[in-house]
Design a protein around this motif. Sequence first.
Motif, PDB file in Angstrom:
ATOM      1  N   PRO A 190       0.817  -1.203   0.000  1.00 53.24           N
ATOM      2  CA  PRO A 190       0.000   0.000   0.000  1.00 53.24           C
ATOM      3  C   PRO A 190       0.854   1.257   0.000  1.00 53.24           C
ATOM      4  CG  PRO A 190       0.006  -1.032   2.165  1.00 53.24           C
ATOM      5  CD  PRO A 190       0.682  -1.970   1.230  1.00 53.24           C
ATOM      6  N   VAL A 191       0.233   2.382  -0.337  1.00 52.61           N
ATOM      7  CA  VAL A 191       0.951   3.642  -0.462  1.00 52.61           C
ATOM      8  C   VAL A 191       1.623   4.035   0.847  1.00 52.61           C
ATOM      9  CG1 VAL A 191       0.666   6.109  -0.903  1.00 52.61           C
ATOM     10  CG2 VAL A 191      -0.571   4.441  -2.303  1.00 52.61           C
ATOM     11  N   TRP A 192       0.953   3.783   2.005  1.00 52.58           N
ATOM     12  CA  TRP A 192       1.486   4.225   3.284  1.00 52.58           C
ATOM     13  C   TRP A 192       2.731   3.470   3.709  1.00 52.58           C
ATOM     14  CZ3 TRP A 192       1.434   0.001   6.302  1.00 52.58           C
ATOM     15  CH2 TRP A 192       0.406  -0.943   6.108  1.00 52.58           C
ATOM     16  N   SER A 193       3.039   2.362   3.031  1.00 53.98           N
ATOM     17  CA  SER A 193       4.214   1.590   3.431  1.00 53.98           C
ATOM     18  C   SER A 193       5.394   1.851   2.501  1.00 53.98           C
ATOM     19  CB  SER A 193       3.897   0.104   3.495  1.00 53.98           C
ATOM     20  OG  SER A 193       3.528  -0.373   2.218  1.00 53.98           O
ATOM     21  N   LYS A 194       5.613   3.123   2.160  1.00 55.62           N
ATOM     22  CA  LYS A 194       6.772   3.485   1.364  1.00 55.62           C
ATOM     23  C   LYS A 194       8.029   3.307   2.206  1.00 55.62           C
ATOM     24  CE  LYS A 194       4.346   6.834  -1.569  1.00 55.62           C
ATOM     25  NZ  LYS A 194       4.250   8.261  -1.975  1.00 55.62           N
ATOM     26  N   PRO A 195       9.181   3.128   1.562  1.00 58.27           N
ATOM     27  CA  PRO A 195      10.416   2.953   2.324  1.00 58.27           C
ATOM     28  C   PRO A 195      10.661   4.119   3.275  1.00 58.27           C
ATOM     29  CG  PRO A 195      10.773   2.400   0.020  1.00 58.27           C
ATOM     30  CD  PRO A 195       9.397   2.989   0.102  1.00 58.27           C
ATOM     31  N   LEU A 196      11.004   3.794   4.516  1.00 60.34           N
ATOM     32  CA  LEU A 196      11.249   4.823   5.527  1.00 60.34           C
ATOM     33  C   LEU A 196      12.483   4.443   6.328  1.00 60.34           C
ATOM     34  CD1 LEU A 196      10.303   7.383   7.064  1.00 60.34           C
ATOM     35  CD2 LEU A 196       9.058   5.849   8.601  1.00 60.34           C
ATOM     36  N   PHE A 197      13.401   5.380   6.442  1.00 60.95           N
ATOM     37  CA  PHE A 197      14.603   5.216   7.253  1.00 60.95           C
ATOM     38  C   PHE A 197      14.859   6.526   7.966  1.00 60.95           C
ATOM     39  CE2 PHE A 197      19.072   5.480   8.206  1.00 60.95           C
ATOM     40  CZ  PHE A 197      19.424   4.203   8.620  1.00 60.95           C
ATOM     41  N   GLU A 198      14.902   6.489   9.296  1.00 56.65           N
ATOM     42  CA  GLU A 198      15.103   7.691  10.106  1.00 56.65           C
ATOM     43  C   GLU A 198      16.171   7.428  11.154  1.00 56.65           C
ATOM     44  OE1 GLU A 198      10.524   9.415  10.137  1.00 56.65           O
ATOM     45  OE2 GLU A 198      11.177   8.052  11.741  1.00 56.65           O
ATOM     46  N   THR A 199      16.869   8.493  11.569  1.00 57.68           N
ATOM     47  CA  THR A 199      17.859   8.362  12.643  1.00 57.68           C
ATOM     48  C   THR A 199      17.623   9.431  13.697  1.00 57.68           C
ATOM     49  OG1 THR A 199      19.473   9.769  11.498  1.00 57.68           O
ATOM     50  CG2 THR A 199      19.615   7.385  11.124  1.00 57.68           C
ATOM     51  N   TYR A 200      18.041   9.121  14.908  1.00 59.32           N
ATOM     52  CA  TYR A 200      17.889  10.001  16.066  1.00 59.32           C
ATOM     53  C   TYR A 200      19.153   9.883  16.922  1.00 59.32           C
ATOM     54  CZ  TYR A 200      13.071   8.745  14.767  1.00 59.32           C
ATOM     55  OH  TYR A 200      11.924   8.456  14.076  1.00 59.32           O
ATOM     56  N   GLN A 201      19.435  10.918  17.715  1.00 59.98           N
ATOM     57  CA  GLN A 201      20.533  10.869  18.661  1.00 59.98           C
ATOM     58  C   GLN A 201      19.991  10.668  20.070  1.00 59.98           C
ATOM     59  OE1 GLN A 201      23.694  10.903  17.880  1.00 59.98           O
ATOM     60  NE2 GLN A 201      23.584  11.488  15.736  1.00 59.98           N
ATOM     61  N   VAL A 202      20.673   9.813  20.822  1.00 63.05           N
ATOM     62  CA  VAL A 202      20.323   9.571  22.219  1.00 63.05           C
ATOM     63  C   VAL A 202      21.490  10.097  23.045  1.00 63.05           C
ATOM     64  CG1 VAL A 202      19.554   7.883  23.913  1.00 63.05           C
ATOM     65  CG2 VAL A 202      19.224   7.437  21.470  1.00 63.05           C
ATOM     66  N   GLY A 229       8.864  10.993  18.359  1.00 64.83           N
ATOM     67  CA  GLY A 229      10.155  10.673  17.780  1.00 64.83           C
ATOM     68  C   GLY A 229      11.327  11.201  18.587  1.00 64.83           C
ATOM     69  N   LYS A 230      11.097  11.514  19.869  1.00 62.41           N
ATOM     70  CA  LYS A 230      12.155  12.085  20.709  1.00 62.41           C
ATOM     71  C   LYS A 230      12.488  11.155  21.870  1.00 62.41           C
ATOM     72  CE  LYS A 230      10.974  16.897  19.657  1.00 62.41           C
ATOM     73  NZ  LYS A 230      10.578  18.212  20.232  1.00 62.41           N
ATOM     74  N   TRP A 231      13.744  11.238  22.317  1.00 66.07           N
ATOM     75  CA  TRP A 231      14.211  10.496  23.468  1.00 66.07           C
ATOM     76  C   TRP A 231      14.074  11.343  24.723  1.00 66.07           C
ATOM     77  CZ3 TRP A 231      15.605   5.436  23.813  1.00 66.07           C
ATOM     78  CH2 TRP A 231      15.776   4.752  22.597  1.00 66.07           C
ATOM     79  N   SER A 232      13.705  10.711  25.813  1.00 68.54           N
ATOM     80  CA  SER A 232      13.522  11.405  27.083  1.00 68.54           C
ATOM     81  C   SER A 232      14.868  11.725  27.724  1.00 68.54           C
ATOM     82  CB  SER A 232      12.707  10.530  28.042  1.00 68.54           C
ATOM     83  OG  SER A 232      13.490   9.411  28.462  1.00 68.54           O
ATOM     84  N   ALA A 233      14.814  12.550  28.760  1.00 74.81           N
ATOM     85  CA  ALA A 233      15.998  12.755  29.591  1.00 74.81           C
ATOM     86  C   ALA A 233      16.391  11.424  30.221  1.00 74.81           C
ATOM     87  CB  ALA A 233      15.714  13.792  30.665  1.00 74.81           C
ATOM     88  N   THR A 275      28.171   9.320  21.555  1.00 73.26           N
ATOM     89  CA  THR A 275      26.760   9.243  21.899  1.00 73.26           C
ATOM     90  C   THR A 275      26.213   7.892  21.448  1.00 73.26           C
ATOM     91  OG1 THR A 275      24.620  10.385  21.697  1.00 73.26           O
ATOM     92  CG2 THR A 275      25.966  10.253  19.723  1.00 73.26           C
ATOM     93  N   ILE A 276      24.947   7.644  21.767  1.00 74.26           N
ATOM     94  CA  ILE A 276      24.222   6.497  21.219  1.00 74.26           C
ATOM     95  C   ILE A 276      23.371   7.008  20.057  1.00 74.26           C
ATOM     96  CG2 ILE A 276      22.469   4.729  21.667  1.00 74.26           C
ATOM     97  CD1 ILE A 276      24.963   4.118  23.165  1.00 74.26           C
ATOM     98  N   LYS A 277      23.397   6.299  18.947  1.00 68.49           N
ATOM     99  CA  LYS A 277      22.570   6.680  17.799  1.00 68.49           C
ATOM    100  C   LYS A 277      21.484   5.641  17.590  1.00 68.49           C
ATOM    101  CE  LYS A 277      22.898   8.615  13.134  1.00 68.49           C
ATOM    102  NZ  LYS A 277      23.832   9.044  12.058  1.00 68.49           N
ATOM    103  N   HIS A 278      20.329   6.099  17.134  1.00 68.25           N
ATOM    104  CA  HIS A 278      19.149   5.270  16.931  1.00 68.25           C
ATOM    105  C   HIS A 278      18.715   5.380  15.476  1.00 68.25           C
ATOM    106  CE1 HIS A 278      14.489   5.006  17.637  1.00 68.25           C
ATOM    107  NE2 HIS A 278      14.955   3.859  17.171  1.00 68.25           N
ATOM    108  N   ALA A 279      18.533   4.248  14.830  1.00 68.66           N
ATOM    109  CA  ALA A 279      17.961   4.206  13.476  1.00 68.66           C
ATOM    110  C   ALA A 279      16.681   3.384  13.510  1.00 68.66           C
ATOM    111  CB  ALA A 279      18.942   3.599  12.479  1.00 68.66           C
TER     112      ALA A 279
END
Length: 358
Positions: free
Chosen positions: A17-29, A78-82, A335-339
């Motif tokens: 389906p359209v909503w399942s397009k490829p998605l790749f995101e990264t965040y810093q912890v 999409g955010k990490w807590s303290a 740091t720790i990185k999150h994908a």
Amino acid sequence: MNRIIATFITLLLTAAPVWSKPLFETYQVFTPEGYMKPHGASMVELKNGNILATWFAGKEEGHAEAKIISSVWDRATGKWSASSNVVPADYSKSVGNTCLFRDDDGIIWMFFASVKFGGWSGAMIDYVQSHDEGKTWTEGKNLVLALGNLPRNPPIKIGDHKILLPLFVDFMYELNLVGSYTAIIEYKNGKILSKTYAELDNHNAIQPAVVKLKDGRILLLARDKSGRFVRRSYSNNNGKTWGSVDLTELPNPDSALAAIIVEELDAVLVAYNHSHLKRNPLSLAISTDYGQSFSRVADLEFKPGNLDTSFSYPAILRSSDGFIHLLWSHDNRKTIKHARFNLQWLMEVIKNPKIMYK
């Protein structure tokens, strides 16, 4: 790539389906100020779909001020807590690798290295539990009362109230007094009822990861102390015994790896360092033949011209919404990185590998 697998992926991509397009995101912890070099991370999904992560941090490995801290990734924002403390710096001489899982009673366990004296040769394996989704933790208890023992990767469920926990020995590393073993643990209501152990036959295989294959066997993949290739073994009896250890074709620079099963593809997905020399790049590889062969499909991190930069000690988790999450010690443990990526992205890179390091 196997033509049948390639055709299957093409059909999935076409029918998605359209909503399942490829998605790749990264965040810093980020680690609290004063507690640098975060390392040895682990993850578990909370009941609300958020992700709880733990790791140890200090000025250096084995430092007396090292502590284990946690943070929660909010799926909505999409955010990490303290960060908050799980195991304080005065728990023992020092602390190390963490390993999280949720049991059949809903309790979250965290196994960790508790250093009684010296470095990793003075470590034992302890654990704490949380009955409130990681908000508070019990007092520590001992799992393995022997020096030079540590956890790294999480256990897998092998029965009702029964897990298989991969562990390793790091006693006088330079003298090769090392190796891997697994523990079958039966538990109920937070109490351990029994423990049985099984050793591997090769001391160069350390920091093992285990996955349950569709054919009923358990595949174990391990860091190679000799710095050659990822090590491999199989169990035909739910971890009671292990076959002889051999080598895969995946290079390994004496560094940790992580693995999960991707059920839709009947495949093993591995996060590892695709190098014989350095922990750079950090890569993904996939096997569709139960670990007999692997294909590198993506380099998640690569710093050309500076191979001394490290992206290491990955942790991997498949959450209930289908996303695959990775944590790793990023850029020389700054740091720790999150994908986070979806199945669609994974299928895309299987078809068209994203390779940066040749």
